[in-house]
Design a protein around this motif. Structure first.
Motif, mmCIF file in Angstrom:
data_model
loop_
_atom_site.group_PDB
_atom_site.id
_atom_site.type_symbol
_atom_site.label_atom_id
_atom_site.label_comp_id
_atom_site.label_asym_id
_atom_site.label_seq_id
_atom_site.Cartn_x
_atom_site.Cartn_y
_atom_site.Cartn_z
ATOM 1 N N TYR A 71 -55.559 53.606 1.814
ATOM 2 C CA TYR A 71 -56.959 53.849 2.163
ATOM 3 C C TYR A 71 -57.904 53.010 1.309
ATOM 4 O O TYR A 71 -58.914 52.515 1.802
ATOM 5 N N GLU A 72 -57.574 52.857 0.031
ATOM 6 C CA GLU A 72 -58.419 52.031 -0.836
ATOM 7 C C GLU A 72 -58.409 50.577 -0.379
ATOM 8 O O GLU A 72 -59.448 49.920 -0.366
ATOM 9 N N LYS A 73 -57.242 50.073 0.027
ATOM 10 C CA LYS A 73 -57.151 48.705 0.536
ATOM 11 C C LYS A 73 -57.952 48.572 1.825
ATOM 12 O O LYS A 73 -58.710 47.616 2.016
ATOM 13 N N GLN A 74 -57.797 49.538 2.714
ATOM 14 C CA GLN A 74 -58.535 49.506 3.968
ATOM 15 C C GLN A 74 -60.042 49.566 3.703
ATOM 16 O O GLN A 74 -60.816 48.837 4.336
ATOM 17 N N LEU A 75 -60.460 50.388 2.751
ATOM 18 C CA LEU A 75 -61.872 50.486 2.401
ATOM 19 C C LEU A 75 -62.387 49.161 1.845
ATOM 20 O O LEU A 75 -63.467 48.695 2.227
ATOM 21 N N ARG A 76 -61.616 48.518 0.967
ATOM 22 C CA ARG A 76 -62.018 47.212 0.428
ATOM 23 C C ARG A 76 -62.165 46.180 1.542
ATOM 24 O O ARG A 76 -63.132 45.414 1.573
ATOM 25 N N ASP A 77 -61.212 46.170 2.460
ATOM 26 C CA ASP A 77 -61.271 45.233 3.582
ATOM 27 C C ASP A 77 -62.520 45.480 4.437
ATOM 28 O O ASP A 77 -63.197 44.534 4.848
ATOM 29 N N LEU A 78 -62.807 46.742 4.699
ATOM 30 C CA LEU A 78 -63.985 47.074 5.502
ATOM 31 C C LEU A 78 -65.281 46.732 4.767
ATOM 32 O O LEU A 78 -66.235 46.233 5.373
ATOM 33 N N GLN A 79 -65.312 46.978 3.455
ATOM 34 C CA GLN A 79 -66.502 46.636 2.676
ATOM 35 C C GLN A 79 -66.728 45.126 2.670
ATOM 36 O O GLN A 79 -67.864 44.664 2.774
ATOM 37 N N GLU A 80 -65.652 44.368 2.578
ATOM 38 C CA GLU A 80 -65.761 42.913 2.604
ATOM 39 C C GLU A 80 -66.290 42.440 3.959
ATOM 40 O O GLU A 80 -67.183 41.598 4.030
ATOM 41 N N ALA A 81 -65.762 43.005 5.029
ATOM 42 C CA ALA A 81 -66.218 42.634 6.370
ATOM 43 C C ALA A 81 -67.681 43.013 6.560
ATOM 44 O O ALA A 81 -68.459 42.252 7.145
ATOM 45 N N TYR A 82 -68.071 44.176 6.051
ATOM 46 C CA TYR A 82 -69.465 44.617 6.147
ATOM 47 C C TYR A 82 -70.379 43.656 5.392
ATOM 48 O O TYR A 82 -71.428 43.261 5.895
ATOM 49 N N GLY A 83 -69.971 43.279 4.200
ATOM 50 C CA GLY A 83 -70.765 42.346 3.403
ATOM 51 C C GLY A 83 -70.954 41.013 4.115
ATOM 52 O O GLY A 83 -72.051 40.452 4.136
ATOM 53 N N GLU A 84 -69.880 40.513 4.713
ATOM 54 C CA GLU A 84 -69.964 39.255 5.451
ATOM 55 C C GLU A 84 -70.899 39.392 6.646
ATOM 56 O O GLU A 84 -71.701 38.496 6.930
ATOM 57 N N ALA A 85 -70.816 40.514 7.344
ATOM 58 C CA ALA A 85 -71.689 40.741 8.496
ATOM 59 C C ALA A 85 -73.151 40.820 8.067
ATOM 60 O O ALA A 85 -74.039 40.284 8.745
ATOM 61 N N MET A 86 -73.411 41.461 6.927
ATOM 62 C CA MET A 86 -74.789 41.558 6.434
ATOM 63 C C MET A 86 -75.330 40.185 6.048
ATOM 64 O O MET A 86 -76.489 39.861 6.323
ATOM 65 N N LEU A 87 -74.515 39.351 5.415
ATOM 66 C CA LEU A 87 -74.950 37.995 5.067
ATOM 67 C C LEU A 87 -75.292 37.199 6.317
ATOM 68 O O LEU A 87 -76.312 36.498 6.362
ATOM 69 N N GLU A 88 -74.442 37.316 7.331
ATOM 70 C CA GLU A 88 -74.704 36.593 8.575
ATOM 71 C C GLU A 88 -75.983 37.094 9.233
ATOM 72 O O GLU A 88 -76.796 36.299 9.720
ATOM 73 N N LEU A 89 -76.197 38.389 9.231
ATOM 74 C CA LEU A 89 -77.402 38.965 9.822
ATOM 75 C C LEU A 89 -78.652 38.472 9.095
ATOM 76 O O LEU A 89 -79.642 38.080 9.727
ATOM 77 N N ARG A 90 -78.617 38.471 7.771
ATOM 78 C CA ARG A 90 -79.761 37.979 6.998
ATOM 79 C C ARG A 90 -80.027 36.509 7.279
ATOM 80 O O ARG A 90 -81.176 36.090 7.422
ATOM 81 N N ALA A 91 -78.972 35.714 7.363
ATOM 82 C CA ALA A 91 -79.133 34.288 7.647
ATOM 83 C C ALA A 91 -79.751 34.088 9.027
ATOM 84 O O ALA A 91 -80.646 33.244 9.206
ATOM 85 N N ARG A 92 -79.322 34.866 10.000
ATOM 86 C CA ARG A 92 -79.883 34.756 11.353
ATOM 87 C C ARG A 92 -81.355 35.146 11.360
ATOM 88 O O ARG A 92 -82.158 34.512 12.051
ATOM 89 N N LYS A 93 -81.710 36.189 10.627
ATOM 90 C CA LYS A 93 -83.118 36.612 10.563
ATOM 91 C C LYS A 93 -83.974 35.533 9.915
ATOM 92 O O LYS A 93 -85.081 35.247 10.383
ATOM 93 N N LYS A 94 -83.483 34.920 8.839
ATOM 94 C CA LYS A 94 -84.238 33.840 8.181
ATOM 95 C C LYS A 94 -84.388 32.652 9.110
ATOM 96 O O LYS A 94 -85.463 32.054 9.197
ATOM 97 N N LEU A 95 -83.327 32.299 9.808
ATOM 98 C CA LEU A 95 -83.389 31.193 10.746
ATOM 99 C C LEU A 95 -84.398 31.481 11.845
ATOM 100 O O LEU A 95 -85.215 30.619 12.196
#
Length: 105
Positions: A71-95
């Protein structure tokens, strides 16, 4: 299904889920057939199949992870994916803001 299961199952225990997943994996039934027979969503059954595959993979490891580690590994993987999605969303908003500002000039 080949095994005797009551069509009016109210609670899907781990044992019942396992029996259904095994039948799907063995090709004795399909996800769509089981979905219709037991009034389950295909995604629910597919989720059980995926969970079973992950569990089998872990149990066949030389050093299986305990449940908490899984579960900890799965949580880390999901947190990483969430972080990447948030970065992409912010970049799209700035663009979009830059493009809107450019159109305004």
């Amino acid at each position: 299904m080949s095994m005797t299961m009551d069509d009016s199952i109210k609670r899907w225990t781990a044992k019942r889920k396992t029996a259904l997943v095994i039948e799907v994996i063995q090709g004795k039934t399909t996800v769509s057939e089981a979905s219709r027979s037991f009034d389950l969503t295909p995604s629910e059954i597919e989720g059980w199949v995926e969970d079973a595959k992950r569990g089998m993979e872990n149990s066949l490891r030389a050093n299986p992870l305990d449940i908490r580690e899984q579960y900890e590994k799965q949580l880390r993987d999901l947190q990483e994916a969430y972080g990447e999605a948030m970065l992409e969303l912010r970049a799209r908003k700035k663009l979009q803001a830059l493009l809107d500002a450019q159109d305004g000039n």
